[in-house]
Design an enzyme around this catalytic site. Structure first.
Site, PDB file in Angstrom:
ATOM      1  N   ARG A 146     121.511  -9.082  74.197  1.00 39.04           N
ATOM      2  CA  ARG A 146     121.489  -7.625  74.204  1.00 39.04           C
ATOM      3  C   ARG A 146     120.888  -7.178  75.545  1.00 39.04           C
ATOM      4  O   ARG A 146     120.167  -7.943  76.190  1.00 39.04           O
ATOM      5  CB  ARG A 146     120.628  -7.076  73.062  1.00 39.04           C
ATOM      6  CG  ARG A 146     121.071  -7.487  71.657  1.00 39.04           C
ATOM      7  CD  ARG A 146     120.108  -6.904  70.626  1.00 39.04           C
ATOM      8  NE  ARG A 146     120.508  -7.193  69.255  1.00 39.04           N
ATOM      9  CZ  ARG A 146     120.036  -8.201  68.525  1.00 39.04           C
ATOM     10  NH1 ARG A 146     119.125  -9.024  69.055  1.00 39.04           N
ATOM     11  NH2 ARG A 146     120.449  -8.395  67.284  1.00 39.04           N
ATOM     12  N   LYS A 203     115.259  -7.823  68.426  1.00 34.46           N
ATOM     13  CA  LYS A 203     114.842  -6.644  67.668  1.00 34.46           C
ATOM     14  C   LYS A 203     113.631  -6.970  66.805  1.00 34.46           C
ATOM     15  O   LYS A 203     113.537  -8.048  66.222  1.00 34.46           O
ATOM     16  CB  LYS A 203     115.994  -6.156  66.781  1.00 34.46           C
ATOM     17  CG  LYS A 203     117.142  -5.524  67.572  1.00 34.46           C
ATOM     18  CD  LYS A 203     118.194  -4.966  66.638  1.00 34.46           C
ATOM     19  CE  LYS A 203     119.279  -4.246  67.403  1.00 34.46           C
ATOM     20  NZ  LYS A 203     120.317  -3.666  66.513  1.00 34.46           N
ATOM     21  N   HIS A 220     127.321  -4.709  76.451  1.00 31.61           N
ATOM     22  CA  HIS A 220     127.517  -5.291  75.125  1.00 31.61           C
ATOM     23  C   HIS A 220     128.867  -6.001  75.009  1.00 31.61           C
ATOM     24  O   HIS A 220     129.040  -6.873  74.150  1.00 31.61           O
ATOM     25  CB  HIS A 220     127.413  -4.193  74.065  1.00 31.61           C
ATOM     26  CG  HIS A 220     126.729  -4.644  72.809  1.00 31.61           C
ATOM     27  ND1 HIS A 220     125.393  -4.975  72.768  1.00 31.61           N
ATOM     28  CD2 HIS A 220     127.193  -4.838  71.553  1.00 31.61           C
ATOM     29  CE1 HIS A 220     125.067  -5.342  71.541  1.00 31.61           C
ATOM     30  NE2 HIS A 220     126.131  -5.267  70.788  1.00 31.61           N
ATOM     31  N   ARG A 236     128.431  -9.648  75.280  1.00 27.19           N
ATOM     32  CA  ARG A 236     127.874 -10.237  74.046  1.00 27.19           C
ATOM     33  C   ARG A 236     128.982 -10.457  73.018  1.00 27.19           C
ATOM     34  O   ARG A 236     129.056 -11.511  72.381  1.00 27.19           O
ATOM     35  CB  ARG A 236     126.790  -9.297  73.490  1.00 27.19           C
ATOM     36  CG  ARG A 236     126.117  -9.757  72.207  1.00 27.19           C
ATOM     37  CD  ARG A 236     124.924  -8.841  71.953  1.00 27.19           C
ATOM     38  NE  ARG A 236     124.439  -8.866  70.591  1.00 27.19           N
ATOM     39  CZ  ARG A 236     123.547  -9.728  70.123  1.00 27.19           C
ATOM     40  NH1 ARG A 236     123.082 -10.676  70.901  1.00 27.19           N
ATOM     41  NH2 ARG A 236     123.127  -9.657  68.865  1.00 27.19           N
ATOM     42  N   HIS A 252     121.222 -12.231  64.708  1.00 26.89           N
ATOM     43  CA  HIS A 252     121.565 -11.346  63.593  1.00 26.89           C
ATOM     44  C   HIS A 252     120.785 -11.755  62.352  1.00 26.89           C
ATOM     45  O   HIS A 252     120.767 -12.931  61.992  1.00 26.89           O
ATOM     46  CB  HIS A 252     123.064 -11.420  63.276  1.00 26.89           C
ATOM     47  CG  HIS A 252     123.921 -10.753  64.300  1.00 26.89           C
ATOM     48  ND1 HIS A 252     125.267 -11.047  64.456  1.00 26.89           N
ATOM     49  CD2 HIS A 252     123.638  -9.805  65.218  1.00 26.89           C
ATOM     50  CE1 HIS A 252     125.754 -10.300  65.432  1.00 26.89           C
ATOM     51  NE2 HIS A 252     124.799  -9.547  65.903  1.00 26.89           N
ATOM     52  N   TYR A 257     133.148 -10.623  63.886  1.00 30.70           N
ATOM     53  CA  TYR A 257     133.943 -11.366  64.858  1.00 30.70           C
ATOM     54  C   TYR A 257     135.082 -12.132  64.194  1.00 30.70           C
ATOM     55  O   TYR A 257     136.025 -12.543  64.853  1.00 30.70           O
ATOM     56  CB  TYR A 257     133.048 -12.334  65.640  1.00 30.70           C
ATOM     57  CG  TYR A 257     131.974 -11.603  66.403  1.00 30.70           C
ATOM     58  CD1 TYR A 257     132.286 -10.895  67.554  1.00 30.70           C
ATOM     59  CD2 TYR A 257     130.665 -11.572  65.953  1.00 30.70           C
ATOM     60  CE1 TYR A 257     131.312 -10.186  68.242  1.00 30.70           C
ATOM     61  CE2 TYR A 257     129.687 -10.875  66.630  1.00 30.70           C
ATOM     62  CZ  TYR A 257     130.018 -10.183  67.770  1.00 30.70           C
ATOM     63  OH  TYR A 257     129.060  -9.471  68.439  1.00 30.70           O
TER      64      TYR A 257
END
Length: 300
Positions: free
Chosen positions: A148, A172, A244, A247, A270, A279
């Site tokens: 990210r 995150k 992004h 990514r 994630h 994806y």
């Protein structure tokens, strides 16, 4: 309790107790400020402890006139979290957003670049400029490690474990993970550190930061977006790309080449596999190969 006091307390809760990143907290704050501005513009004097579902429903109705379904859904989600916090702290007994439904939005498939397009972008960097080697290393790291933007700009020299083939990434909620890094990406970073980074006047607080601006300080998110946008123009790439995009391309190319979805989930950081599963919608051609190769009744 005033709206501004409630918002301030909510931001502290998100930062300190939930450990959300500053960008996430900012997005929550902006959505709640939209409600505050609506109340002020319509002279509705009511506290966050007394506001009703009817007022909130009218606010959402007005919001829907000016934003798309995805933004509307995000605002509703943010307000629900805000009132859940007020209940948690004992300020309210009910959530006035509970029965307000988010609009149905289609799952947006990520934009991706081909391997050839990635190569074109990397090779389009003007290495005659002072920032050339840095920008090339930035693009290669975004794609090579699937980071990210916030993870890229926070990357430290002390996070590089090239001998072991990993970098330590802070994602995150300040959650750390180790991401594999290939030899090509290591080479681009090493050359930048050895040649260009040493020429930058270091700021003391940024001495351990990997990618620096020309003043020796940490790069901003906006600067990374600008680098990528300008590079797309130089490469004459007729696509609307962002940091992004690299990514998404990282994950898509791994999946198309047979990588395990769980491994991709870990590398991307994630929390839920369902986030990574988006994806799977990009290219299903590899699924037939999986059945042919691994199913016990493949030859029947």
């Amino acid at each position: 309790m005033t709206w501004h006091q409630a918002l301030s307390d909510f931001k502290n809760y998100l930062l300190l107790e939930r450990g959300l990143a500053e960008n996430s907290v900012l997005n929550y704050s902006l959505d709640i400020k939209k409600l505050i501005n609506y109340l002020e513009a319509n002279s509705i004097a009511i506290s966050p402890l007394k506001i009703s579902e009817e007022i909130l429903q009218q606010f959402i109705y007005e919001v829907a006139k000016v934003v798309n379904a995805r933004s509307q859904s995000r605002i509703i989600s943010g307000l629900k979290s805000f009132f859940i916090y007020l209940i948690f702290e004992g300020y309210r007994e009910n959530n006035p957003m509970e029965l307000i439904e988010s609009p149905k939005i289609g799952r947006k498939l990520p934009d991706t670049l081909s391997i050839n397009e990635i190569d074109i972008l990397v090779n389009s960097v003007d290495l005659s400029t002072k920032e050339g080697e840095r920008n090339q290393a930035i693009v290669e790291t975004l794609y090579g490690c699937g980071l990210r933007v916030s993870e890229l700009i926070d990357l430290k020299l002390s996070d590089l474990f090239f001998k072991e083939g990993f970098i330590k990434v802070t994602g995150k909620g300040n959650k750390q993970r180790f991401v594999p890094i290939g030899e090509v990406t290591q080479q681009y970073i090493s050359e930048y550190i050895r040649n260009s980074r040493t020429l930058v006047p270091l700021k003391k607080k940024a001495s351990d930061v990997l990618f620096l601006n020309r003043r020796g300080n940490i790069l901003t998110r906006a600067m990374i977006f600008t680098i990528v946008k300008n590079l797309a123009v130089l490469a004459d790439l007729q696509k609307n790309i962002s940091p992004h995009t690299f990514r998404h391309s990282f994950a898509t190319h791994l999946l198309e080449n047979g990588a395990d979805l769980r491994a991709i989930q870990q590398m991307l950081g994630h929390e839920s596999i369902t986030t990574t599963e988006i994806y799977m919608h990009v290219d299903k051609s590899h699924l037939q190969k999986v059945i042919t190769e691994f199913h016990p009744r493949r030859n029947y």
